[in-house]
Write a protein that holds these residues in place. Structure first.
Motif, PDB file in Angstrom:
ATOM      1  N   ARG A 290     -12.557  31.228 -16.278  1.00  0.00           N
ATOM      2  CA  ARG A 290     -12.453  31.961 -15.001  1.00  0.00           C
ATOM      3  C   ARG A 290     -12.959  33.392 -15.136  1.00  0.00           C
ATOM      4  O   ARG A 290     -12.784  34.011 -16.175  1.00  0.00           O
TER       5      ARG A 290
ATOM      6  N   ALA B 205       1.026  22.411  -5.361  1.00  0.00           N
ATOM      7  CA  ALA B 205      -0.125  21.813  -6.042  1.00  0.00           C
ATOM      8  C   ALA B 205      -0.291  20.334  -5.698  1.00  0.00           C
ATOM      9  O   ALA B 205      -1.308  19.725  -6.028  1.00  0.00           O
TER      10      ALA B 205
ATOM     11  N   ALA C 113       0.266  28.637 -15.706  1.00  0.00           N
ATOM     12  CA  ALA C 113      -0.030  29.984 -16.215  1.00  0.00           C
ATOM     13  C   ALA C 113       1.093  30.946 -15.843  1.00  0.00           C
ATOM     14  O   ALA C 113       1.510  31.787 -16.647  1.00  0.00           O
ATOM     15  N   ARG C 114       1.608  30.794 -14.624  1.00  0.00           N
ATOM     16  CA  ARG C 114       2.655  31.714 -14.156  1.00  0.00           C
ATOM     17  C   ARG C 114       3.961  31.541 -14.946  1.00  0.00           C
ATOM     18  O   ARG C 114       4.569  32.508 -15.370  1.00  0.00           O
TER      19      ARG C 114
ATOM     20  N   ASN D 253      -0.140  28.622 -23.425  1.00  0.00           N
ATOM     21  CA  ASN D 253      -0.214  27.413 -22.605  1.00  0.00           C
ATOM     22  C   ASN D 253      -0.390  26.189 -23.501  1.00  0.00           C
ATOM     23  O   ASN D 253      -1.279  26.154 -24.349  1.00  0.00           O
TER      24      ASN D 253
ATOM     25  N   ALA E 153      -5.831  23.415 -19.242  1.00  0.00           N
ATOM     26  CA  ALA E 153      -5.500  24.711 -18.616  1.00  0.00           C
ATOM     27  C   ALA E 153      -6.128  25.863 -19.413  1.00  0.00           C
ATOM     28  O   ALA E 153      -6.682  26.792 -18.820  1.00  0.00           O
TER      29      ALA E 153
ATOM     30  N   ASN F  46      -2.597  27.215 -12.169  1.00  0.00           N
ATOM     31  CA  ASN F  46      -1.944  28.482 -11.793  1.00  0.00           C
ATOM     32  C   ASN F  46      -0.435  28.413 -12.010  1.00  0.00           C
ATOM     33  O   ASN F  46       0.185  29.364 -12.494  1.00  0.00           O
TER      34      ASN F  46
ATOM     35  N   ASP G  43      -6.563  23.114  -9.849  1.00  0.00           N
ATOM     36  CA  ASP G  43      -6.555  24.583  -9.944  1.00  0.00           C
ATOM     37  C   ASP G  43      -5.177  25.171  -9.646  1.00  0.00           C
ATOM     38  O   ASP G  43      -4.718  26.077 -10.343  1.00  0.00           O
ATOM     39  N   LEU G  44      -4.538  24.640  -8.605  1.00  0.00           N
ATOM     40  CA  LEU G  44      -3.195  25.128  -8.263  1.00  0.00           C
ATOM     41  C   LEU G  44      -2.193  24.783  -9.362  1.00  0.00           C
ATOM     42  O   LEU G  44      -1.265  25.552  -9.658  1.00  0.00           O
TER      43      LEU G  44
ATOM     44  N   ASP H  67       5.711  26.060  -6.834  1.00  0.00           N
ATOM     45  CA  ASP H  67       4.292  26.017  -7.227  1.00  0.00           C
ATOM     46  C   ASP H  67       3.832  24.571  -7.451  1.00  0.00           C
ATOM     47  O   ASP H  67       2.715  24.202  -7.076  1.00  0.00           O
TER      48      ASP H  67
ATOM     49  N   GLU I 199      -1.592  18.907 -16.648  1.00  0.00           N
ATOM     50  CA  GLU I 199      -3.002  19.256 -16.413  1.00  0.00           C
ATOM     51  C   GLU I 199      -3.935  18.323 -17.187  1.00  0.00           C
ATOM     52  O   GLU I 199      -4.982  17.921 -16.673  1.00  0.00           O
TER      53      GLU I 199
ATOM     54  N   LEU J 100      -8.720  28.399 -17.713  1.00  0.00           N
ATOM     55  CA  LEU J 100      -8.357  29.828 -17.638  1.00  0.00           C
ATOM     56  C   LEU J 100      -9.383  30.678 -18.387  1.00  0.00           C
ATOM     57  O   LEU J 100      -9.732  31.783 -17.956  1.00  0.00           O
TER      58      LEU J 100
END
Length: 300
Positions: free
Chosen positions: A300, A40, A278-279, A288, A293, A275, A271-272, A36, A253, A297
């Motif tokens: 969104r 990004a 968050a994952r 988080n 972030a 993500n 944004d990536l 990930d 971030e 989030l």
């Protein structure tokens, strides 16, 4: 001093961030995090470390993680290798960049690795020699550059002396770590000025913990000093073991948002990156650690 136009962020989340987690983390989750981060646009990821699993159980699967990640060209995937055994394991796993670490504080060195600063640097000599023979880059970390949990203040000339040694031994870059996060912008600038007399600024990096909320201010101060490489951790992973309940690594971030606002190029998609953080937080079941972030989030 001109402000850098571009900055390289080294995401240490998969190593420095995850190593403090008490729960077991599956290799697949570690691989997903690294992939990930690559997607990004992070160009340098500290994937794991080759240390005794007795001391750092979370890093036991580092070889499997290296075997499974999708390596992008132009991205450095590094590992921490504190000794020859670690380096040999890293080379076997196909690692092309490694890192060694020393403390700027004598008290920290004794408590953490049971030897003096001079002895710890001596131990790296064969590691650097073998890495150079294998055409593997070596990065040097110095911890406690702006304060030590055991001895308090650390003189800047002591940090400069350790940095000079690591640079002379062949470390292509020296990362200055505010391990307990007590540094402030003025002392940060003074430290960089002292170290830059021995190591060129373009070979220095900043590693600021946010324990006292000073990390972004210290990064800004470092930018004013011409430093253009910073270590950070996605979602602020990695608590500070020396200050109960305190945050550790500055969130990637948050650093990226500041750099974007200053028009400084990083090549990273915010944004990536959000993500990705968050994952891994879902996996860890934790909140988080990045303010940016959390704001994105929530919107969104």
């Amino acid at each position: 001093m001109n402000m850098p136009q571009s900055v390289r962020l080294v995401d240490v989340g998969p190593r420095d961030g995850l190593q403090n987690e008490s729960q077991a983390i599956a290799v697949t989750d570690k691989v997903r995090l690294v992939d990930d981060l690559s997607a990004a646009g992070i160009r340098h990821i500290e994937v794991g470390s080759f240390v005794s699993p007795k001391w750092v159980p979370q890093m036991a699967g580092s070889a499997e993680v290296f075997a499974a990640i999708k390596q992008h060209s132009g991205v450095s995937y590094s590992a921490l290798t504190p000794n020859m055994k670690g380096l040999e394991a890293a080379l076997e796993a196909g690692v092309r960049e490694v890192a060694v670490f020393a403390a700027a504080s004598e008290a920290f060195s004794q408590r953490n690795i049971n030897c003096s600063i001079a002895e710890s640097i001596e131990r790296f000599a064969p590691v650097l020699e073998a890495a150079q023979k294998a055409d593997v880059k070596v990065r040097g970390y110095i911890s406690c550059v702006l304060g030590c949990p055991y001895q308090g203040e650390v003189p800047a000339d002591q940090v400069a002396s350790v940095a000079r040694e690591l640079h002379a031994m062949g470390c292509y870059e020296v990362s200055l770590g505010d391990t307990i996060g007590t540094g402030t912008p003025g002392v940060t600038r003074a430290l960089i000025e002292a170290v830059a007399k021995h190591v060129p600024r373009e070979q220095l990096a900043g590693h600021f913990h946010d324990t006292y909320g000073q990390a972004l201010a210290n990064i800004y101060a470092s930018l004013l000093e011409g430093v253009s490489v910073f270590d950070s951790s996605v979602a602020g992973l990695g608590g500070c073991p020396y200050a109960k309940g305190a945050t550790g690594n500055v969130a990637t971030e948050d650093v990226l948002y500041m750099l974007n606002g200053m028009g400084i190029e990083t090549g990273i998609d915010l944004d990536l990156l959000v993500n990705a953080g968050a994952r891994i937080n879902l996996v860890l079941g934790r909140e988080n650690g990045s303010r940016v972030a959390r704001a994105i989030l929530a919107a969104r």
